[in-house]
Design a protein around this motif. Structure first.
Motif, PDB file in Angstrom:
ATOM      1  N   PHE A   1      44.701  24.629  13.224  1.00 23.54           N
ATOM      2  CA  PHE A   1      43.869  23.739  12.814  1.00 23.54           C
ATOM      3  C   PHE A   1      44.542  22.344  14.409  1.00 23.54           C
ATOM      4  CE2 PHE A   1      43.348  23.762   8.283  1.00 23.54           C
ATOM      5  CZ  PHE A   1      42.331  25.039   8.739  1.00 23.54           C
ATOM      6  N   PHE A   2      43.710  21.363  14.455  1.00 21.86           N
ATOM      7  CA  PHE A   2      43.478  20.366  15.744  1.00 21.86           C
ATOM      8  C   PHE A   2      44.386  19.419  14.869  1.00 21.86           C
ATOM      9  CE2 PHE A   2      39.848  22.298  16.108  1.00 21.86           C
ATOM     10  CZ  PHE A   2      39.621  22.525  17.688  1.00 21.86           C
ATOM     11  N   SER A   3      45.826  19.310  16.101  1.00 29.50           N
ATOM     12  CA  SER A   3      46.268  18.429  15.990  1.00 29.50           C
ATOM     13  C   SER A   3      45.553  17.017  16.104  1.00 29.50           C
ATOM     14  CB  SER A   3      47.525  18.218  17.275  1.00 29.50           C
ATOM     15  OG  SER A   3      47.152  18.096  18.248  1.00 29.50           O
ATOM     16  N   GLN A   4      45.795  15.772  15.337  1.00 29.21           N
ATOM     17  CA  GLN A   4      45.585  14.742  16.114  1.00 29.21           C
ATOM     18  C   GLN A   4      45.509  14.247  17.280  1.00 29.21           C
ATOM     19  OE1 GLN A   4      44.729  12.126  12.288  1.00 29.21           O
ATOM     20  NE2 GLN A   4      46.811  12.421  11.830  1.00 29.21           N
ATOM     21  N   GLN A   5      46.111  13.997  18.018  1.00 29.90           N
ATOM     22  CA  GLN A   5      46.373  13.936  19.341  1.00 29.90           C
ATOM     23  C   GLN A   5      45.572  14.324  20.294  1.00 29.90           C
ATOM     24  OE1 GLN A   5      49.853  14.155  21.545  1.00 29.90           O
ATOM     25  NE2 GLN A   5      49.417  14.313  23.126  1.00 29.90           N
ATOM     26  N   GLU A   6      44.854  15.949  19.856  1.00 31.31           N
ATOM     27  CA  GLU A   6      43.932  16.834  20.602  1.00 31.31           C
ATOM     28  C   GLU A   6      42.456  16.565  19.848  1.00 31.31           C
ATOM     29  OE1 GLU A   6      43.881  21.582  20.532  1.00 31.31           O
ATOM     30  OE2 GLU A   6      44.649  20.473  19.261  1.00 31.31           O
TER      31      GLU A   6
END
Length: 621
Positions: free
Chosen positions: A436-441
Motif C-alpha cells: 500500500f501507500f506509505s504515509q510520506q507518499e
C-alpha cells in the motif's frame, strides 16, 4: 450467529427497528423479531441463525425470567453450561431453555456488568434494563463480532452492520462521509476502530462494555486489554510451552465444537487450519467435514496441500477448484457487501469457501489468529531488521541502491527503508509489506489537500515494561489493528453473507495471553516461523506436510487488473472520476497506472486501494 439492532430515542417507531432488522436477515435467516419497551424509548431487533437450542423458545429478543431485562445477542458463549450450573447451584435460577442466550440474560441479572468477565466466546450484546431505562453493550475481547453505532441529537442506534443503520430514515439523511479517514485507508487498506467511512457512525471498541441512559449519555469501559494480560516472565522452556499450548488448544477447540447443527472446518493445508482440524478430528465422533477451494492457476492453488492433510487426518473433505471468472464475479459482490471501503481481496476466496461449506454445515472452525500470535508473517522479520541499532547507519545508502536497481522487487523493498517517526513504524512496515501507500507518499504526493492528512500513529508505550523485540511489537500492532479491523471483519462479513458461523479457536483469550508470554525464540527458530505451533503439529502430521513455504489465501489480482479487470481501473480511476471525487491527485494516479502497465507489478495494491475507494465514493455519494 445472528444480527442485532437497537434504537434509543424519545419515541421509537416500530417500522424503523423492523427495517433495520430486515437488513440483517442474511446473518440470521431462521427467525426475526423486535421488542420496544413500554416507554417507547428503547427498541431492539434480532435475526437468528439457530446453533444452540433450535427451539422457537430460544428466539430473541429474549427476556429475563422476571421480565426486567431484554437481550439481543450475536455470537456464541462456549462456557454457558458452566455459568448455567453456577447460577442454578448458587442463585437458584430456573431455566426454561437450553440456550446460551438465556444464560447471558440471567447472568446479567445476577452480576450486572461484571458478567462479561465470565464469558468465554465471541459476542456483541445489547441488554435493556426496562426498570432503570438503561441500555448495556458488550463486545468480545478480540473483536470477533461487530457492533456499530450512530449518535446524533436525540437518536442513538446500534447494529451488527452499517447497512442496517442506514435503514433508519434519520440516519440515512444525516450521515456524512468521513474524508479524514481516507489517509488511513490508503495506508493500510482498512478503516481502523473506532472510525468508519462515515463521520457519525463508529465501531464500538472490542474488549469493552458500555452503558447508555435515557439521556443518551454513552460510556465505554474496558474489561480486557492485552497489555494488562501479558505475564512479566517469558516462557522459555520448550517442553513447558508445548505442554501448555497442547492443553489450551484442545480446550479451545473442544469448547468450539458445541453445536446442535452440523459443524466442519476450513482447511487450507497451512499450519493454522491444519492444527485446528487435527485437534477437532480427535474430538469428533465421526469424520470431520473439511472444506477448501483452489484456483486453476497453480501459483494460487493450495488445494493439493489441503487434500493431503485431509487424507492423512481422514476427514470428510470437500474441495472446489474455481475458475478465474468465478473469482472475478464474487469480487464485485464483496465490494458492495462490506458497507465501507475494504481492500483485502482475500475476502473473495473466504466468501467462496464459506458458500461451499454452507451447503453441508452451519458452523465452521477456522485457523485465524495463528500468524499474529506465533509470528507467521515476513513483516516480523522486517521489524527486527529495522529495529537493529545499526540500521540507521545503512538505511540511506541501502535505499539508494535498491531504488537504483531498476528491479521491481528491490524497488518495493526500498519503500520499507523510508525514514518514519517512531509512532508510525508499525503501520509503515505493515503497509509496505502489503504494497500500500506509505504515509510520506500519501501526504507529499497523493492527496489533493495535504492538510487533510492525518498520520496513523500507534502508541506502544504501554508495552515498554515487557522488554519486547521489534517483532513482538509488530505482532501486537497486528493483533490490535490488522486482525481485528481487517481479518476478522473479512471472515464475519464473508461467512455471514451465506449465514455460516465461523469460530476461531486460536483466538481464545487464554491462547492469546499465552502466545504473548512466549519467548521470541519459541516463535521463530532456524528461519522457521511459527516454530512452536509447527512442533506441536508434528504430533499429528508428517514433516513433509508441515515444512513448506507459506502461500497465503490470495487471488492473482495483479494479472486480473492488467487483463479482465482492467475495465475497473478505466471506469473508476479515470481522470474525470478522480478529479470529481477530489481526494487524490489525478496526475499521480495516471503515473501509477503507467508504471504498473510498464512492469512495476508491485503497484497493483496501490491501484486496488485507490480503485476500491473511488468505486465506493462513486456508488455512495
Amino acid at each position: 450467529m445472528c444480527g442485532i439492532a437497537a434504537i434509543v430515542s424519545g419515541k421509537t417507531d416500530l417500522s424503523h427497528i423492523h427495517a433495520m432488522t430486515q437488513a440483517l436477515l442474511h446473518r440470521g435467516p431462521d427467525a426475526d423479531n423486535t421488542f420496544i419497551d413500554p416507554s417507547g424509548t428503547f427498541a431492539v431487533g434480532h435475526t437468528r441463525l439457530s446453533i444452540i437450542d433450535l427451539s422457537t423458545g430460544a428466539n430473541q429478543p429474549f427476556p429475563s425470567h422476571d421480565g426486567r431485562y431484554v437481550v439481543v445477542f450475536n455470537g456464541e458463549i462456549y462456557n454457558f453450561q458452566e455459568i448455567r450450573n453456577e447460577l442454578i447451584a448458587n442463585y437458584n435460577v430456573q431455566f426454561k431453555t437450553h440456550s446460551d442466550t438465556e444464560v447471558v440474560v440471567e447472568a446479567f441479572a445476577v452480576w450486572r456488568e461484571q458478567m462479561v468477565e465470565k464469558l468465554e466466546g465471541m459476542f456483541a450484546l445489547v441488554i435493556i434494563d426496562t426498570q432503570e431505562r438503561t441500555l448495556y453493550l458488550f463486545r468480545d475481547r478480540a473483536g470477533k463480532k461487530p457492533l456499530f453505532y450512530f449518535q446524533s441529537g436525540e437518536l442513538i442506534a446500534f447494529a451488527s452492520e452499517i447497512k442496517a443503520l442506514l435503514q433508519h430514515p434519520v440516519i440515512k439523511q444525516s450521515v456524512k462521509i468521513n474524508r479524514s479517514i481516507v489517509s488511513s485507508f490508503l495506508h493500510v487498506g482498512y478503516i481502523p476502530e473506532p472510525a468508519t467511512i462515515y463521520s457519525n457512525i463508529f465501531k464500538f471498541p472490542a474488549g469493552h462494555y458500555g452503558t447508555l441512559n435515557a439521556q443518551l449519555q454513552l460510556k465505554a469501559t474496558p474489561y480486557w486489554r492485552i497489555q494488562e494480560n501479558i505475564p512479566p516472565v517469558k516462557i522459555k522452556s520448550v517442553e513447558t510451552a508445548k505442554r501448555q499450548l497442547h492443553t489450551l488448544l484442545h480446550d479451545a477447540v473442544e469448547q468450539r465444537m458445541i453445536s446442535d447443527v452440523p459443524l466442519g472446518a476450513f482447511l487450507s493445508g497451512g499450519t493454522d487450519s491444519s492444527i485446528v482440524t487435527a485437534i477437532a478430528s480427535k474430538h469428533s465422533s465421526s469424520p470431520l467435514k473439511t472444506f477448501s477451494i483452489g484456483f486453476r492457476e497453480s501459483k494460487f492453488d493450495e488445494s493439493q496441500f489441503a487434500r493431503a492433510v485431509a487424507k492423512h487426518l481422514k476427514t470428510d473433505h470437500t474441495e472446489y477448484i474455481l475458475s478465474e471468472q468465478e473469482g472475478k464475479d464474487i469480487l464485485i459482490t464483496y465490494l458492495k457487501h462490506f458497507d465501507e471501503p475494504f481492500a483485502d481481496t482475500s475476502a473473495v476466496p473466504t466468501m467462496l469457501v464459506s458458500k461451499l461449506a454452507r451447503e453441508k454445515v452451519t458452523v465452521a472452525l477456522t485457523g485465524d489468529g495463528g500468524d499474529e500470535l506465533f509470528q507467521g508473517y515476513g513483516a516480523y522479520d522486517w521489524a527486527n531488521r529495522l529495529g537493529n541499532p545499526l540500521f540507521p547507519v545503512f538505511r540511506a545508502p541501502l535505499k539508494f541502491l535498491l531504488d537504483a536497481s531498476g528491479k521491481s522487487r528491490f524497488q518495493r523493498a526500498a519503500h520499507l527503508l523510508e525514514r518514519v517517526t517512531a509512532g508510525s513504524m508499525r503501520s509503515h512496515i505493515f503497509s509496505q509489506e502489503q504494497y500500500f501507500f506509505s504515509q510520506q507518499e500519501i501526504r507529499d504526493e497523493l492527496l489533493v489537500d495535504s492538510n487533510s492528512f492525518i498520520p496513523f500513529e500507534y502508541d506502544e508505550s504501554a508495552f515498554d515494561k515487557f522488554n519486547l523485540t521489534p517483532g513482538d511489537k509488530q505482532a501486537l500492532f497486528d493483533f490490535q489493528y490488522y486482525l481485528k479491523d481487517d481479518l476478522l471483519v473479512k471472515v464475519d462479513r464473508a461467512a455471514m453473507f451465506y449465514a455460516l458461523e465461523c469460530r476461531c479457536p486460536l483466538l481464545d483469550h487464554h491462547i492469546v495471553e499465552f502466545a504473548f508470554s512466549l519467548d521470541p525464540s519459541l516463535k521463530s527458530k532456524g528461519g522457521k516461523r511459527k516454530w512452536l505451533l509447527k512442533e506441536l503439529l508434528r504430533e499429528y502430521l508428517p514433516n513433509e506436510l508441515i515444512d513448506r513455504p507459506k502461500w497465503g489465501f490470495s487471488i492473482p489480482l495483479a494479472r486480473w487488473l492488467k487483463n479482465d479487470l482492467r475495465y475497473l481501473i478505466d471506469q473508476y480511476l479515470n481522470d474525470d472520476v478522480v478529479e470529481e471525487t477530489g481526494l487524490v491527485r489525478a496526475e499521480y494516479v495516471s503515473q501509477l497506472k503507467k508504471e504498473f502497465v510498464a512492469g512495476k507489478d508491485y503497484l497493483y495494491n496501490r491501484l486496488w486501494v485507490l480503485l476500491v475507494l473511488h468505486k465506493w465514493m462513486k456508488d455512495n455519494q
